[in-house]
Scaffold this active site. Structure first.
Site, short mmCIF file in Angstrom:
data_model
loop_
_atom_site.label_atom_id
_atom_site.label_comp_id
_atom_site.label_asym_id
_atom_site.label_seq_id
_atom_site.Cartn_x
_atom_site.Cartn_y
_atom_site.Cartn_z
N GLY A 87 -26.34 2.18 15.08
CA GLY A 87 -26.85 1.46 16.26
C GLY A 87 -25.70 0.75 16.96
N ILE A 167 -32.67 9.54 11.40
CA ILE A 167 -33.26 8.72 10.34
C ILE A 167 -34.74 9.06 10.16
CG2 ILE A 167 -33.89 6.34 9.71
CD1 ILE A 167 -31.17 5.47 10.93
N HIS A 295 -31.36 -6.63 5.99
CA HIS A 295 -30.65 -5.50 6.62
C HIS A 295 -29.77 -4.76 5.59
CE1 HIS A 295 -29.11 -3.93 10.74
NE2 HIS A 295 -29.13 -2.97 9.84
O1 LIG Z 1 -25.90 1.60 11.10
C1 LIG Z 1 -26.71 0.84 11.63
O2 LIG Z 1 -26.71 0.63 12.85
C2 LIG Z 1 -27.68 0.13 10.82
O3 LIG Z 1 -28.29 -0.79 11.28
C3 LIG Z 1 -27.94 0.56 9.43
O4 LIG Z 1 -29.01 -0.12 8.83
#
Ligand SMILES: O=C(O)C(=O)CO
Length: 329
Positions: A87, A167, A295
């Site tokens: 992200g 995912i 997280h």
């Molecule tokens: O890699 C990312 O952006 C995450 O938030 C993984 O949980």
């Protein structure tokens, strides 16, 4: 030739956080990288800004804002930046585009680890792990009651995905052997490989109404921000389990709290919240039917190392004038 356009072999890379996997650092060093580390945990903005000046590349390991302030502090010789995350909602991507600075990220390699965690959350929330653990601690163990802590099984359930990229599909792949009744998904456009998962593309409202488990696996964008609000929770089954492994901002958290507290939905499993870190006195943490994790989606050395290697290779490619392996724009 100006100092900003001079071709160089040796290069400097700011490593924004300590404890980045060693193989990624070794790779950068082996190709001529001089690494400049931020040492505080978490790194202060002032430490980053003082150390980033004059680097050729930035290896951005965590989710802090990555914006014009950092790019200005780095200087015009900056030729490559990669995050170590899938992200990139915390990155000012338009600013990178405007300056034409290559920006990489690390999708794909995160999918298996996040998928495993998502299934863990489906079970943990659906089967009352948090409430059960709390009741043991309060000496309220009532196994003699037949209907004690009844939960929701994945077997025979309809699992609905909001977002069905890498995912979501990795979760759906795993669910093929869990005897689910149906897999639904909502995305802007239909996925050509949906048959691989026996998945059906449906409008958002249908996803909400029919799913026993609603799993959020989409990026946070202006379109998805607070998409899960009282209106959305109001359309879900009262037995529904809500799981979010994407970004906290996709959920209006006060509405989720109310939906869980009132029994409008059955339970939630969250790996992501707003804000992160979630304050210890946040009302969500007082709910028996909400499993909250800090997280942890990619927190395994296997996946973190793969992310580190991809970020390093993104940087090396850009420094050599080649396309990044995973470019963010
Ligand atoms: O890699 C990312 O952006 C995450 O938030 C993984 O949980």
């Amino acid at each position: 030739m100006s100092s900003c356009s001079a071709a160089r072999q040796a290069f400097k890379v700011l490593i924004s956080h300590p404890n980045v996997p060693a193989p990624a650092l070794d790779l950068l060093r082996s190709r001529g990288g001089e690494l400049i580390f931020c040492e505080c945990v978490p790194p202060s903005r002032s430490e980053i800004i003082s150390k980033v000046a004059g680097v050729d590349a930035i290896f951005w390991a965590r989710y802090q804002p990555l914006n014009a302030e950092i790019l200005d502090a780095a200087g015009c010789q900056l030729r490559a930046v990669s995050t170590m995350s899938a992200g990139i909602d915390y990155v000012d991507v338009p600013e990178f585009k405007r300056r034409n600075i290559p920006l990489g990220h690390t999708p794909d390699v995160v999918r298996n680890s996040v998928a495993e965690l998502a299934i863990g959350l489906m079970i943990a929330a659906g089967r009352n792990f948090h409430d059960g653990r709390c009741k043991i601690g309060r000496s309220q163990w009532r196994i003699e009651e037949v209907d004690w802590l009844m939960g929701q099984e994945i077997r025979d359930s309809v699992v609905g995905f909001f977002g069905f990229g890498g995912i979501g599909q990795a979760i759906a792949k795993r669910l093929q052997s869990w005897d689910v009744a149906k897999i639904l998904y909502t995305t802007r456009t239909r996925k050509p490989n949906e048959a691989d998962y026996k998945a059906e593309h449906v409008p958002f409202e249908r996803l909400l109404k029919e799913s026993d488990f609603v799993v959020v696996a989409s990026p946070l964008t202006e379109e998805t921000r607070e998409k899960f609000n009282s209106q959305a929770f109001g359309q879900m089954k009262s037995s529904a389990v809500f799981v979010n492994v994407a970004r906290g901002g996709i959920v209006k958290q006060s509405d989720l709290h109310d939906a869980l507290k009132s029994g409008r939905i059955f339970a939630a499993g969250l790996d992501v919240t707003t804000p992160e870190p979630l304050p210890a006195d946040d009302p969500l943490l007082k709910l028996p039917n909400c499993v909250v994790l800090p997280h942890l989606g990619t927190q395994s050395w296997k996946t973190t190392t793969e992310m580190g290697m991809l970020a390093a290779n993104n940087i090396l490619n850009a420094l050599e004038g080649k396309p990044m392996i995973k470019s963010a724009y």
